[in-house]
Design a protein around this motif. Structure first.
Motif, PDB file in Angstrom:
ATOM      1  N   MET A 207       0.755  -8.272 108.797  1.00  0.00           N
ATOM      2  CA  MET A 207      -0.650  -8.052 108.537  1.00  0.00           C
ATOM      3  C   MET A 207      -1.552  -8.718 109.743  1.00  0.00           C
ATOM      4  O   MET A 207      -2.462  -7.991 110.123  1.00  0.00           O
ATOM      5  CB  MET A 207      -1.131  -8.627 107.311  1.00  0.00           C
ATOM      6  N   ILE A 208      -0.717  -9.653 110.231  1.00  0.00           N
ATOM      7  CA  ILE A 208      -1.630 -10.224 111.424  1.00  0.00           C
ATOM      8  C   ILE A 208      -1.197  -9.341 112.644  1.00  0.00           C
ATOM      9  O   ILE A 208      -2.134  -8.960 113.360  1.00  0.00           O
ATOM     10  CB  ILE A 208      -0.673 -11.701 111.876  1.00  0.00           C
ATOM     11  N   ARG A 209      -0.065  -8.721 112.656  1.00  0.00           N
ATOM     12  CA  ARG A 209       0.077  -7.679 113.807  1.00  0.00           C
ATOM     13  C   ARG A 209      -0.900  -6.689 113.732  1.00  0.00           C
ATOM     14  O   ARG A 209      -1.350  -5.842 114.741  1.00  0.00           O
ATOM     15  CB  ARG A 209       1.512  -6.907 113.746  1.00  0.00           C
ATOM     16  N   ALA A 210      -1.068  -6.059 112.531  1.00  0.00           N
ATOM     17  CA  ALA A 210      -2.222  -4.932 112.133  1.00  0.00           C
ATOM     18  C   ALA A 210      -3.563  -5.393 112.411  1.00  0.00           C
ATOM     19  O   ALA A 210      -4.230  -4.587 112.496  1.00  0.00           O
ATOM     20  CB  ALA A 210      -1.998  -4.494 110.602  1.00  0.00           C
ATOM     21  N   GLU A 211      -3.730  -6.621 112.413  1.00  0.00           N
ATOM     22  CA  GLU A 211      -5.132  -7.368 112.675  1.00  0.00           C
ATOM     23  C   GLU A 211      -5.947  -6.546 111.533  1.00  0.00           C
ATOM     24  O   GLU A 211      -7.266  -6.402 111.954  1.00  0.00           O
ATOM     25  CB  GLU A 211      -5.576  -6.774 113.849  1.00  0.00           C
ATOM     26  N   VAL A 212      -5.567  -6.688 110.295  1.00  0.00           N
ATOM     27  CA  VAL A 212      -6.283  -6.049 109.065  1.00  0.00           C
ATOM     28  C   VAL A 212      -7.301  -7.213 108.631  1.00  0.00           C
ATOM     29  O   VAL A 212      -8.385  -6.611 107.985  1.00  0.00           O
ATOM     30  CB  VAL A 212      -5.354  -5.407 108.200  1.00  0.00           C
ATOM     31  N   GLY A 213      -7.110  -8.352 108.955  1.00  0.00           N
ATOM     32  CA  GLY A 213      -8.191  -9.444 108.616  1.00  0.00           C
ATOM     33  C   GLY A 213      -7.968  -9.735 106.874  1.00  0.00           C
ATOM     34  O   GLY A 213      -6.803  -9.233 106.268  1.00  0.00           O
ATOM     35  N   THR A 214      -9.047 -10.012 106.335  1.00  0.00           N
ATOM     36  CA  THR A 214      -9.165 -10.256 105.113  1.00  0.00           C
ATOM     37  C   THR A 214     -10.546  -9.553 104.190  1.00  0.00           C
ATOM     38  O   THR A 214     -10.580  -9.859 103.114  1.00  0.00           O
ATOM     39  CB  THR A 214      -9.315 -11.714 104.741  1.00  0.00           C
ATOM     40  N   ILE A 215     -11.202  -8.726 105.133  1.00  0.00           N
ATOM     41  CA  ILE A 215     -12.377  -8.134 104.670  1.00  0.00           C
ATOM     42  C   ILE A 215     -12.234  -7.133 103.338  1.00  0.00           C
ATOM     43  O   ILE A 215     -12.935  -7.171 102.459  1.00  0.00           O
ATOM     44  CB  ILE A 215     -13.128  -7.587 105.669  1.00  0.00           C
ATOM     45  N   PHE A 216     -10.778  -6.670 103.219  1.00  0.00           N
ATOM     46  CA  PHE A 216     -10.509  -5.748 102.239  1.00  0.00           C
ATOM     47  C   PHE A 216     -10.521  -6.518 100.899  1.00  0.00           C
ATOM     48  O   PHE A 216     -10.781  -5.735  99.680  1.00  0.00           O
ATOM     49  CB  PHE A 216      -9.000  -5.135 102.441  1.00  0.00           C
ATOM     50  N   ALA A 217     -10.513  -7.652 100.725  1.00  0.00           N
ATOM     51  CA  ALA A 217     -10.503  -8.623  99.584  1.00  0.00           C
ATOM     52  C   ALA A 217     -12.040  -9.195  99.286  1.00  0.00           C
ATOM     53  O   ALA A 217     -12.188  -9.756  98.372  1.00  0.00           O
ATOM     54  CB  ALA A 217      -9.546  -9.679  99.759  1.00  0.00           C
ATOM     55  N   LEU A 218     -12.987  -8.793 100.051  1.00  0.00           N
ATOM     56  CA  LEU A 218     -14.287  -9.250  99.920  1.00  0.00           C
ATOM     57  C   LEU A 218     -14.939  -9.064  98.574  1.00  0.00           C
ATOM     58  O   LEU A 218     -15.339 -10.001  97.998  1.00  0.00           O
ATOM     59  CB  LEU A 218     -15.207  -8.814 101.049  1.00  0.00           C
ATOM     60  N   SER A 219     -14.802  -7.794  98.108  1.00  0.00           N
ATOM     61  CA  SER A 219     -15.314  -7.406  96.938  1.00  0.00           C
ATOM     62  C   SER A 219     -14.656  -7.856  95.753  1.00  0.00           C
ATOM     63  O   SER A 219     -15.226  -8.034  94.858  1.00  0.00           O
ATOM     64  CB  SER A 219     -15.545  -5.701  96.826  1.00  0.00           C
ATOM     65  N   TRP A 220     -13.457  -7.958  95.783  1.00  0.00           N
ATOM     66  CA  TRP A 220     -12.581  -8.665  94.906  1.00  0.00           C
ATOM     67  C   TRP A 220     -13.049 -10.038  94.496  1.00  0.00           C
ATOM     68  O   TRP A 220     -13.277 -10.371  93.495  1.00  0.00           O
ATOM     69  CB  TRP A 220     -11.161  -8.817  95.074  1.00  0.00           C
ATOM     70  N   LEU A 221     -13.255 -10.788  95.576  1.00  0.00           N
ATOM     71  CA  LEU A 221     -13.715 -12.010  95.631  1.00  0.00           C
ATOM     72  C   LEU A 221     -14.962 -12.490  94.996  1.00  0.00           C
ATOM     73  O   LEU A 221     -15.184 -13.049  94.009  1.00  0.00           O
ATOM     74  CB  LEU A 221     -13.582 -12.892  96.847  1.00  0.00           C
TER      75      LEU A 221
END
Length: 407
Positions: A207-221
């Motif tokens: 996931m670090i290599r993909a540089e996906v970050g954590t914004i995908f989990a924002l609405s979950w949180l």
């Protein structure tokens, strides 16, 4: 013939141990309800057992039980609820327009098949609930997703209790999301990757290599998963869990979901857009009980204090984490509702410890209309033990709907 009857009766009392899986589940459900009732009538209220019940398999089981337990988990006096919002709550409120837009777009958050007129009434209440809490707490800022939490509360506990609960949650569990900037929200999201690194370094590195970050989990949180789950029963199950847990538990659950989908993630092209697209679409058939148990295990193995030692988690102090110990302590000295009701009816009076114990041991008088329920409780006690007698003592405080679920 008598011997045969006795054997038959004995077998019926042993059905919870020797019967089918469904029968064992039913007995386990009844036992859990009895334990919840016992915790609620203890003085002080047995908050630890209520938390365990809310977090353990099945959660709080019914909305009727939630209406009793949720307020205790948040230290709310059910006999001192805020009044319904006045007509002026919408007047000149800076967030009014955005709140209305979000509520109008929240059709999927109401039960399927609900009449449009009924849904319209609830939407108007939802607007007023949020504006009332924001009006009473001018230091708090509205965020998109706040209405997903508010509507979940409204549908279960009603308008006045929803105001009280949302007010408390906004000051503690949701506090970091209600700043004028997203700095503290990003701080909470930053806990996700260190959890993954501890459990699955290979997945973390991908996931670090993909540089996906954590914004995908924002609405979950920020919505406690209310915005992304299609079935309300799953939302309620998670709310039971989160209300009984540390305010960071939603991010631990988010980590367990990513770990659960580890194979899918690794099989995806190592590209930011591709990985984000995969993770942002949460499956609707997740094994929630398994994931909840795993989130609890991760929290114990890698507590926030351990993860916060990393430099990325020291830049912004979390208000919800720093205030949680005091909040948790404040919940430990609550009186049962039956006692609060008596004290409310007679303001200024005091009740001695001995007098209180005597009152609780006497319970409510049973009228003729409750004779069958009383007999059912006695019969059930042969299977579940003495805890059920405590339920019988305060059954009418709960109302017949909850008690009947025991039989």
């Amino acid at each position: 013939m008598k011997r045969f009857k006795r054997k038959k009766e004995k077998a019926s009392f042993g059905e919870c141990r020797n019967g089918s899986v469904s029968r064992e589940q039913d007995c386990g459900r009844k036992q859990k309800l009895a334990e919840i009732h016992q915790a609620l009538i203890s003085d002080p209220v047995d908050i630890e057992n209520l938390r365990k019940a809310a977090a353990s398999k099945g959660g709080l089981l019914t909305d009727e039980v939630r209406r009793k337990v949720w307020p205790k988990l948040l230290n709310i006096n059910v006999y001192k609820l805020p009044h319904k919002p006045g007509r002026d709550v919408r007047k000149n409120h800076k967030d009014y327009n955005q709140v209305v837009l979000d509520v109008r777009r929240s059709l999927k958050r109401f039960p399927e098949g609900m009449p449009a007129t009924e849904r319209g009434v609830l939407q108007e209440k939802l607007i007023d609930i949020m504006l009332e809490v924001l009006k009473q707490n001018p230091q708090l800022y509205y965020y998109q997703g706040y209405h997903d939490v508010a509507v979940s509360l409204l549908l279960v506990v009603g308008e006045r209790m929803a105001i009280a609960m949302l007010d408390t949650l906004s000051k503690f569990h949701l506090r970091d999301f209600m700043d004028p900037t997203m700095d503290r929200t990003k701080h909470i999201l930053n806990y996700l990757m260190p959890i993954l690194e501890q459990v699955d370094p290979e997945l973390h590195d991908f996931m670090i290599r993909a540089e996906v970050g954590t914004i995908f989990a924002l609405s979950w949180l920020i919505t406690w998963f209310g915005h992304v789950l299609s079935e309300f029963k799953h939302t309620l199950r998670l709310y039971d869990f989160f209300l009984a847990s540390h305010p960071l538990m939603p991010i631990y659950l988010a980590a367990t979901i990513v770990l659960h989908r580890e194979k899918e993630v690794k099989q995806t092209e190592c590209d930011m857009a591709m990985v984000h697209h995969l993770l942002s679409r949460i499956p609707q058939d997740l094994p929630y009980e398994l994931l909840i148990g795993r989130a609890q295990d991760l929290f114990e193995q890698y507590p926030p204090s351990l993860l916060a030692k990393q430099a990325a988690l020291q830049s912004h102090k979390s208000l919800c984490i720093s205030t949680f110990p005091a909040f948790q302590l404040s919940t430990l000295h609550q009186r049962p509702d039956s006692v609060l009701q008596r004290l409310t009816r007679a303001p200024g009076t005091t009740v001695s410890r001995r007098g209180l114990e005597a009152a609780l041991s006497r319970g409510r008088p049973w009228g003729k209309g409750n004779r069958m329920v009383k007999m059912a409780v006695w019969g059930l006690s042969a299977t579940l033990g003495a805890a059920v007698f405590a339920v019988a003592q305060t059954a009418m405080d709960w109302g017949p709907e909850v008690l009947l679920q025991l039989f």
